[in-house]
Scaffold this active site. Structure first.
Site, short mmCIF file in Angstrom:
data_model
loop_
_atom_site.label_atom_id
_atom_site.label_comp_id
_atom_site.label_asym_id
_atom_site.label_seq_id
_atom_site.Cartn_x
_atom_site.Cartn_y
_atom_site.Cartn_z
N LYS A 61 0.84 -1.21 0.00
CA LYS A 61 0.00 0.00 0.00
C LYS A 61 0.88 1.26 0.00
O LYS A 61 0.67 2.18 -0.79
CB LYS A 61 -0.92 0.02 1.24
CG LYS A 61 -1.82 -1.20 1.36
CD LYS A 61 -2.73 -1.10 2.57
CE LYS A 61 -2.04 -1.10 3.92
NZ LYS A 61 -1.32 -2.34 4.26
N ARG A 77 -9.86 0.88 8.42
CA ARG A 77 -9.44 -0.46 8.84
C ARG A 77 -10.55 -1.19 9.58
O ARG A 77 -10.36 -2.34 9.99
CB ARG A 77 -8.24 -0.33 9.78
CG ARG A 77 -6.91 -0.59 9.12
CD ARG A 77 -5.84 -0.40 10.16
NE ARG A 77 -4.66 -1.15 9.89
CZ ARG A 77 -3.59 -0.66 9.30
NH1 ARG A 77 -3.58 0.58 8.87
NH2 ARG A 77 -2.53 -1.41 9.14
N ARG A 93 11.95 -5.66 5.02
CA ARG A 93 11.71 -4.22 4.82
C ARG A 93 12.62 -3.36 5.69
O ARG A 93 12.85 -3.64 6.85
CB ARG A 93 10.25 -3.91 5.15
CG ARG A 93 9.96 -2.42 5.14
CD ARG A 93 8.51 -2.10 5.16
NE ARG A 93 7.80 -2.68 6.27
CZ ARG A 93 6.48 -2.64 6.40
NH1 ARG A 93 5.76 -2.05 5.49
NH2 ARG A 93 5.89 -3.17 7.44
N ARG A 150 11.08 -1.05 11.29
CA ARG A 150 9.95 -0.72 12.16
C ARG A 150 9.88 -1.67 13.34
O ARG A 150 10.05 -2.87 13.17
CB ARG A 150 8.64 -0.80 11.35
CG ARG A 150 8.32 0.50 10.66
CD ARG A 150 7.18 0.43 9.71
NE ARG A 150 6.01 -0.28 10.18
CZ ARG A 150 4.90 -0.42 9.46
NH1 ARG A 150 4.83 0.13 8.26
NH2 ARG A 150 3.87 -1.08 9.93
N ARG A 210 -0.73 -8.58 13.74
CA ARG A 210 -1.22 -7.64 12.71
C ARG A 210 -2.05 -8.38 11.66
O ARG A 210 -3.07 -7.87 11.20
CB ARG A 210 -0.04 -6.89 12.07
CG ARG A 210 0.54 -5.82 13.00
CD ARG A 210 1.92 -5.37 12.57
NE ARG A 210 1.96 -4.78 11.25
CZ ARG A 210 3.09 -4.62 10.55
NH1 ARG A 210 4.25 -4.99 11.05
NH2 ARG A 210 3.04 -4.05 9.37
P1 AP5 Z 1 4.86 -1.66 1.85
O1 AP5 Z 1 4.53 -0.82 0.69
O2 AP5 Z 1 5.62 -1.07 2.98
O3 AP5 Z 1 3.54 -2.39 2.38
P2 AP5 Z 1 2.30 -1.81 3.19
O4 AP5 Z 1 1.07 -2.45 2.64
O5 AP5 Z 1 2.34 -0.32 3.22
O6 AP5 Z 1 2.63 -2.47 4.59
P3 AP5 Z 1 2.55 -1.91 6.09
O7 AP5 Z 1 3.25 -2.94 6.92
O8 AP5 Z 1 3.03 -0.50 6.18
O9 AP5 Z 1 1.03 -1.96 6.33
P4 AP5 Z 1 0.30 -1.98 7.66
O10 AP5 Z 1 -1.08 -1.78 7.20
O11 AP5 Z 1 0.55 -3.18 8.51
O12 AP5 Z 1 1.00 -0.79 8.51
P5 AP5 Z 1 0.56 0.70 8.85
O13 AP5 Z 1 1.78 1.52 8.89
O14 AP5 Z 1 -0.59 1.16 8.03
O15 AP5 Z 1 5.66 -2.96 1.29
C1 AP5 Z 1 6.20 -3.91 2.18
C2 AP5 Z 1 7.57 -4.39 1.64
O16 AP5 Z 1 7.36 -5.11 0.42
C3 AP5 Z 1 8.54 -3.25 1.32
O17 AP5 Z 1 9.84 -3.64 1.67
C4 AP5 Z 1 8.41 -3.08 -0.21
O18 AP5 Z 1 9.64 -2.63 -0.78
C5 AP5 Z 1 8.07 -4.50 -0.67
N1 AP5 Z 1 7.17 -4.54 -1.80
C6 AP5 Z 1 6.07 -3.75 -2.02
N2 AP5 Z 1 5.45 -4.10 -3.17
C7 AP5 Z 1 6.16 -5.15 -3.68
C8 AP5 Z 1 6.02 -5.96 -4.86
N3 AP5 Z 1 5.03 -5.78 -5.73
N4 AP5 Z 1 6.93 -6.94 -5.06
C9 AP5 Z 1 7.95 -7.13 -4.19
N5 AP5 Z 1 8.15 -6.40 -3.07
C10 AP5 Z 1 7.25 -5.42 -2.81
O19 AP5 Z 1 -0.03 0.52 10.35
C11 AP5 Z 1 0.81 0.22 11.42
C12 AP5 Z 1 -0.01 0.16 12.70
O20 AP5 Z 1 -0.62 1.45 12.95
C13 AP5 Z 1 -1.19 -0.82 12.70
O21 AP5 Z 1 -0.79 -2.14 13.04
C14 AP5 Z 1 -2.11 -0.20 13.76
O22 AP5 Z 1 -1.66 -0.48 15.06
C15 AP5 Z 1 -1.93 1.30 13.51
N6 AP5 Z 1 -2.91 1.86 12.56
C16 AP5 Z 1 -2.63 2.44 11.35
N7 AP5 Z 1 -3.75 2.83 10.75
C17 AP5 Z 1 -4.77 2.49 11.58
C18 AP5 Z 1 -6.19 2.62 11.48
N8 AP5 Z 1 -6.79 3.16 10.40
N9 AP5 Z 1 -6.94 2.16 12.53
C19 AP5 Z 1 -6.36 1.60 13.63
N10 AP5 Z 1 -5.04 1.45 13.77
C20 AP5 Z 1 -4.23 1.89 12.74
#
Ligand code: AP5
Length: 227
Positions: free
Chosen positions: A13, A88, A127, A161, A172
């Site tokens: 994402k 979410r 990552r 992270r 998660r």
């Molecule tokens: P990346 O692009 O970083 O993936 P992502 O989907 O953004 O993954 P996240 O881990 O950031 O998502 P998340 O939803 O768990 O975390 P968030 O920060 O939102 O890609 C991942 C890796 O793969 C990278 O190394 C990239 O280079 C590689 N890659 C990407 N595409 C690829 C491809 N096509 N092929 C090969 N490699 C690839 O949330 C963190 C925490 O915050 C949550 O757990 C929660 O506690 C809190 N939080 C955030 N938002 C909310 C909400 N709305 N409500 C409640 N709690 C929330």
């Protein structure tokens, strides 16, 4: 135009949202990044969120919705945005609809990046990101061009992270399956929902998202500045 990128942890994402932000000239709103900034700043929200994020749980809806409401009221959001990590839960999706309606806006597309869980585990394990500009990389799948130097800003410090450890990642995934996956049917009924194969090469994923956006009536990138 307002777009949501949905998908489990590690689905890509953030990677895709940053590409779309540059191509379509609209803002990226990543609630995870916003929360990490609050944690770093030591704010009241950050203090509450820190332990929840480290446990791999979701931050309570009321706190997240309030944070997002303030963000959407900023001038740069009036021209469109890509949401990454929000909504979410179904209450968050409902709150977003209400916020957009009050601003006479709507959603143009909701795009789910579909990726198998074993691939997600590998992606998250490898990552790392630039400590200065936040650019995201992967040890194997997306390394820096020059070892140890950020492609974007030239910095030489990188971070992992704290919630990318195996125990937290497992939680998660549980949170995603139990609380976030149920929002898919919420959007499927609204004719703005698209699915993309997130297992493909990054460029192919971008192309598939752009194809979905064209179906949704969003102008091609060259003309998108005027959209
Ligand atoms: P990346 O692009 O970083 O993936 P992502 O989907 O953004 O993954 P996240 O881990 O950031 O998502 P998340 O939803 O768990 O975390 P968030 O920060 O939102 O890609 C991942 C890796 O793969 C990278 O190394 C990239 O280079 C590689 N890659 C990407 N595409 C690829 C491809 N096509 N092929 C090969 N490699 C690839 O949330 C963190 C925490 O915050 C949550 O757990 C929660 O506690 C809190 N939080 C955030 N938002 C909310 C909400 N709305 N409500 C409640 N709690 C929330």
């Amino acid at each position: 135009m307002n777009i949501i990128l949905l998908g489990p942890p590690g689905a890509g994402k953030g990677t895709q949202a940053k590409i779309l932000q540059e191509r379509y000239h609209i803002g990226q709103i990543a609630t995870g990044d916003m929360l990490r900034a609050e944690v770093k700043a030591g704010s009241e929200l950050g203090k509450v969120a820190k332990a929840i994020m480290e446990a791999g749980e979701l931050v309570p809806d009321d706190l997240i919705i309030t944070m997002l409401r303030h963000r959407l009221a900023q001038p740069d959001c009036q021209h469109g945005f890509i949401l990454d990590g929000f909504p979410r839960t179904v209450p968050q999706a409902e709150a977003l609809d209400a916020m957009l309606a009050s601003q006479k806006q709507d959603l143009r597309a909701v795009i789910l990046l579909k990726v198998d869980e074993d691939v997600l585990v590998d992606r998250i394990a490898g990552r790392f990101s630039c400590a200065k500009c936040g650019a995201s990389y992967h040890d194997v799948m997306h390394p820096t061009i020059k070892a140890g130097i950020c492609d974007k800003c030239g910095a030489t410090e990188f971070v992992h992270r704290p919630d990318d450890n195996p125990t937290t990642v497992k939680q998660r995934f549980t949170a995603y399956n139990n609380q976030t996956a149920p929002i898919v049917p919420y959007y499927q009924g609204k004719h703005i929902y698209y699915e993309v194969d997130g297992m493909a090469d990054m460029n192919d994923v971008t192309a598939a998202i752009e194809a979905a956006l064209r179906k949704a009536g969003v102008a091609a990138p060259s003309a998108a500045a005027a959209d």
